[in-house]
Design an enzyme around this catalytic site. Structure first.
Site, PDB file in Angstrom:
ATOM      1  N   THR A 240      95.909 -42.626  90.157  1.00 46.18           N
ATOM      2  CA  THR A 240      95.694 -43.117  91.525  1.00 46.18           C
ATOM      3  C   THR A 240      96.850 -44.033  91.900  1.00 46.18           C
ATOM      4  OG1 THR A 240      93.312 -42.956  91.221  1.00 46.18           O
ATOM      5  CG2 THR A 240      94.029 -44.282  93.079  1.00 46.18           C
TER       6      THR A 240
ATOM      7  N   THR B 109      94.727 -40.172  95.389  1.00 44.10           N
ATOM      8  CA  THR B 109      94.379 -39.945  93.989  1.00 44.10           C
ATOM      9  C   THR B 109      94.137 -38.477  93.664  1.00 44.10           C
ATOM     10  OG1 THR B 109      92.843 -40.641  92.234  1.00 44.10           O
ATOM     11  CG2 THR B 109      91.891 -40.236  94.391  1.00 44.10           C
ATOM     12  N   VAL B 110      94.301 -38.136  92.376  1.00 47.05           N
ATOM     13  CA  VAL B 110      93.728 -36.898  91.829  1.00 47.05           C
ATOM     14  C   VAL B 110      92.624 -37.265  90.836  1.00 47.05           C
ATOM     15  CG1 VAL B 110      95.669 -35.322  92.203  1.00 47.05           C
ATOM     16  CG2 VAL B 110      95.635 -36.768  90.151  1.00 47.05           C
ATOM     17  N   ASN B 111      92.209 -38.520  90.826  1.00 46.15           N
ATOM     18  CA  ASN B 111      91.212 -39.122  89.942  1.00 46.15           C
ATOM     19  C   ASN B 111      91.816 -39.453  88.578  1.00 46.15           C
ATOM     20  OD1 ASN B 111      88.793 -40.322  89.362  1.00 46.15           O
ATOM     21  ND2 ASN B 111      87.821 -38.467  88.615  1.00 46.15           N
TER      22      ASN B 111
ATOM     23  N   ASP C 160      83.422 -38.120  90.358  1.00 45.35           N
ATOM     24  CA  ASP C 160      83.010 -39.309  91.114  1.00 45.35           C
ATOM     25  C   ASP C 160      81.634 -39.136  91.755  1.00 45.35           C
ATOM     26  OD1 ASP C 160      85.113 -40.922  90.488  1.00 45.35           O
ATOM     27  OD2 ASP C 160      86.202 -40.639  92.357  1.00 45.35           O
TER      28      ASP C 160
ATOM     29  N   GLY D 207      92.622 -47.969  89.847  1.00 40.58           N
ATOM     30  CA  GLY D 207      91.853 -48.641  88.789  1.00 40.58           C
ATOM     31  C   GLY D 207      90.406 -48.192  88.717  1.00 40.58           C
ATOM     32  N   GLY D 208      90.091 -47.038  89.345  1.00 39.81           N
ATOM     33  CA  GLY D 208      88.718 -46.542  89.294  1.00 39.81           C
ATOM     34  C   GLY D 208      87.768 -47.581  89.862  1.00 39.81           C
TER      35      GLY D 208
HETATM   36  O1  DON Z   1      88.024 -42.571  94.227  1.00 38.27           O
HETATM   37  C1  DON Z   1      87.853 -43.244  93.218  1.00 38.27           C
HETATM   38  O2  DON Z   1      87.226 -44.275  93.200  1.00 38.27           O
HETATM   39  C2  DON Z   1      88.487 -42.782  91.925  1.00 38.27           C
HETATM   40  N1  DON Z   1      88.616 -41.358  91.927  1.00 38.27           N
HETATM   41  C3  DON Z   1      89.800 -43.470  91.739  1.00 38.27           C
HETATM   42  C4  DON Z   1      90.416 -43.143  90.413  1.00 38.27           C
HETATM   43  C5  DON Z   1      91.330 -44.161  89.907  1.00 38.27           C
HETATM   44  O3  DON Z   1      91.591 -45.164  90.505  1.00 38.27           O
HETATM   45  C6  DON Z   1      91.882 -43.867  88.575  1.00 38.27           C
HETATM   46  N2  DON Z   1      92.570 -44.979  88.073  1.00 38.27           N
HETATM   47  N3  DON Z   1      93.034 -45.727  87.580  1.00 38.27           N
END
Ligand code: DON
Length: 580
Positions: free
Chosen positions: A383, A401-403, A425, A474-475
């Site tokens: 991301t 992002t691609v996740n 997600d 950062g998810g």
């Molecule tokens: O949309 C989201 O919340 C997640 N797919 C984002 C993924 C992400 O940030 C991965 N990272 N470090």
């Protein structure tokens, strides 16, 4: 298709809500004055996670474009040079401020579930979540949204044709760029999945071995796909040869996408979430992001205290308790607004925040409803976020992002397009945590056409003195990363200091404070533990925050790029160097 979601208020929250009604709202009114809003920045500032993308954005400004043209160039270039993080096969959110109209707009280019995506499709023979399907290969991929966002941005807001704003990305895809450490490391972690797929091998093993630092990575098929988008707009990706190749590739690997899944994709324009915090007006991401709702809750809870006047353990305790409460509501209530009714007005109301604040004990941790063991291992190199402000005062805060690392790992042969694994997600199996350890229930259950809940939180904050634009990957930790960033701006730090700030995080479940090494002093950790918190101090670093700021009084423009990522760049281009 629309599901009514009834708010579930626990007795404690309800009591807090009532208590909150008697308390006063945050002390400051954050709306900047009209006089302060009339002036414009002395140039352009761009911060992104790769210097080639920042430079591509500046190139558009030099060619007479605006922040939105720059955003198309930055976004598409990141899609080429950071396949680990985002790309045409993924999605994103673009928060815009249009200086002419004074309006804030949120472009939701989140992926959608294909028609084949039923809950049963993600269960194994024993009824458990099939984690391979959820995160690898064709079933893990949602219908991409990023190409539609680029076309929309250029058409509705840009001054330059797509053939100009996509030119840097096309050039870099064709000529290549030097592989850097994060790309090599991420590939090594993901190679077993990626090398399952013919199209992926053609891109990443083109010279016979995996990408290595110093080598040049060329993506001629991706250059061709970008050229088709430049020439044909939406149809260049979602219909015709590219669309057919995506459908064929998903089918070849055992998945199912249809012509209608792709041709029916649309970006959604949504009203951003806005609220005030201690003299700042915050504009941020609405659902299907959970970020804005959570930020509104956390900052409005915290607005009732003078954090700066507190000792560190007390401050961290209160911030963590705010995080815990916001992430619980995220889990229960939030999803795609086109599919679920959410009590958004209530969740973002200062009175609700005051109620939550009243449930926080000043020196005791509130145990989360369930205690689970260990935090989930963090995937943190994916991301990407970029922030832009131009000389007219236009602003862009975009997270794409691609996740997970390199998304699904599947490149559709002949297109150069690496598909996302955003389907993870969704709460694919309600109550079962996803790759980020967050779970969900009915609001975020999978359904054809639905957007999966996100944590991406592109944000603007503005006071009488300052505008700042920030966001991060950062998810599930994105939201707390942005929170810590806003607290940093409020404490008077500049954009670079904010990007460097040490991070800590709590997401309700697991009931653990995660902290980067050095983020919390040993004595603070001890005090927090005595209050009843479980603290994981000394975790690996995470995130990649990119921020720009404009000081309206001094006229200074500045940028901050996360020092955890050595290839990022924040740059300022004075107005006098543009050449319209
Ligand atoms: O949309 C989201 O919340 C997640 N797919 C984002 C993924 C992400 O940030 C991965 N990272 N470090």
């Amino acid at each position: 298709m629309h599901k009514a979601l009834r708010p579930v208020l626990t007795a404690g929250v309800l009591a807090g809500l009532l208590a909150g009604c008697a308390t006063t709202a945050p002390a400051h009114d954050g709306a900047p004055t009209a006089a302060a809003a009339a002036i414009t920045p002395p140039g352009t500032a761009i911060a992104s996670a790769h210097s080639l993308a920042t430079e591509a954005g500046l190139e558009m400004i030099r060619r007479g474009g605006n922040a939105f043209d720059a955003a198309v160039a930055v976004s598409s270039t990141l899609s080429v040079v950071e396949p680990i993080s985002s790309g045409l096969g993924g999605g994103g959110f673009f928060l815009l401020h249009d200086a002419d109209s004074g309006r804030d707009v949120f472009i939701d280019a989140r992926e959608t579930a294909p028609a084949s995506a039923t809950p049963e499709a993600y269960l194994d023979a024993d009824g458990g979540l099939d984690r391979d399907r959820a995160t690898n290969g064709p079933w893990s991929a949602g219908i991409p949204g990023l190409p539609a966002a680029l076309v929309h941005l250029a058409r509705e807001y840009g001054e330059l044709p797509l053939s100009t704003s996509l030119a840097p990305a096309i050039r870099i895809a064709r000529e290549g760029f030097p592989v850097y450490e994060r790309l090599e490391r991420g590939y090594a972690r993901r190679s077993a999945v990626m090398e399952r797929y013919r199209g992926t091998r053609e891109v990443f093993l083109a010279d016979g071995d995996p990408p290595q630092v110093g080598e040049t990575l060329r993506q001629p098929d991706l250059a061709r796909t970008l050229e088709l988008i430049a020439a044909q707009g939406f149809d260049g990706f979602y219909r015709g040869d590219v669309g057919q190749a995506l459908i064929a590739s998903v089918a070849e690997e055992g998945g199912r996408w249809t012509v209608d899944d792709l041709a029916g994709y649309e970006v959604r324009l949504r009203e951003p979430i806005g609220f005030d915090y201690r003299g700042w007006h915050v504009v941020t991401a609405p659902p299907p992001s959970s970020g804005g709702v959570a930020l509104a809750q956390m900052l409005q809870i915290l607005g009732g205290w003078d954090l700066a006047a507190m000792e560190e353990p007390d401050r961290i305790h209160l911030v963590v308790e705010a995080m815990r409460r916001a992430y619980r509501d995220r889990t229960i209530y939030l999803g795609d607004p086109d599919f679920v009714d959410m009590p958004l007005a209530l969740l973002t109301d200062p009175a609700y925040a005051a109620g939550l604040r009243a449930t926080i004990h000043p020196d005791r941790a509130t145990p989360s409803d369930l205690l689970s063991g260990q935090p989930v291992p963090l995937e943190d190199d994916e991301t990407t976020h970029f922030s832009i402000i131009d000389g007219e005062g236009n602003r862009v805060s975009a997270t794409q992002t691609v996740n997970l690392l390199y998304g699904s790992g599947l490149v559709a042969p002949g297109t150069g397009v690496l598909l996302n694994n955003e389907m993870d997600d969704f709460a694919l199996k309600p109550g079962t945590p996803n790759a980020f350890g967050v779970m969900g229930f009915a609001a975020n259950a999978v359904e054809p056409g639905k957007r999966m809940l996100s944590s991406m939180t592109p944000t603007f904050i503005e006071s009488d003195d300052k505008v700042a634009i920030l966001g991060a990957p950062g998810g599930s930790r994105i939201i707390t990363e942005v929170l810590v960033g806003i607290l940093g701006f409020d404490a008077g730090l500049d954009a670079q200091q904010v990007a460097a700030l040490p991070r800590y995080h709590h997401q309700w479940l697991p009931d653990v404070i995660s902290a980067e090494a050095g983020a919390l002093s040993p004595s603070t950790v001890k005090t927090l533990e005595a209050m009843g918190h479980t603290v994981n101090a000394g975790e690996d670093t995470w995130g990649n925050l990119q921020a720009v700021a404009w000081d309206k009084r001094s006229g200074e423009l500045s940028g901050g790029t996360d020092p955890r990522n050595p290839v990022g760049e924040a740059a300022v281009l004075p107005e006098s160097t543009t050449n319209p």
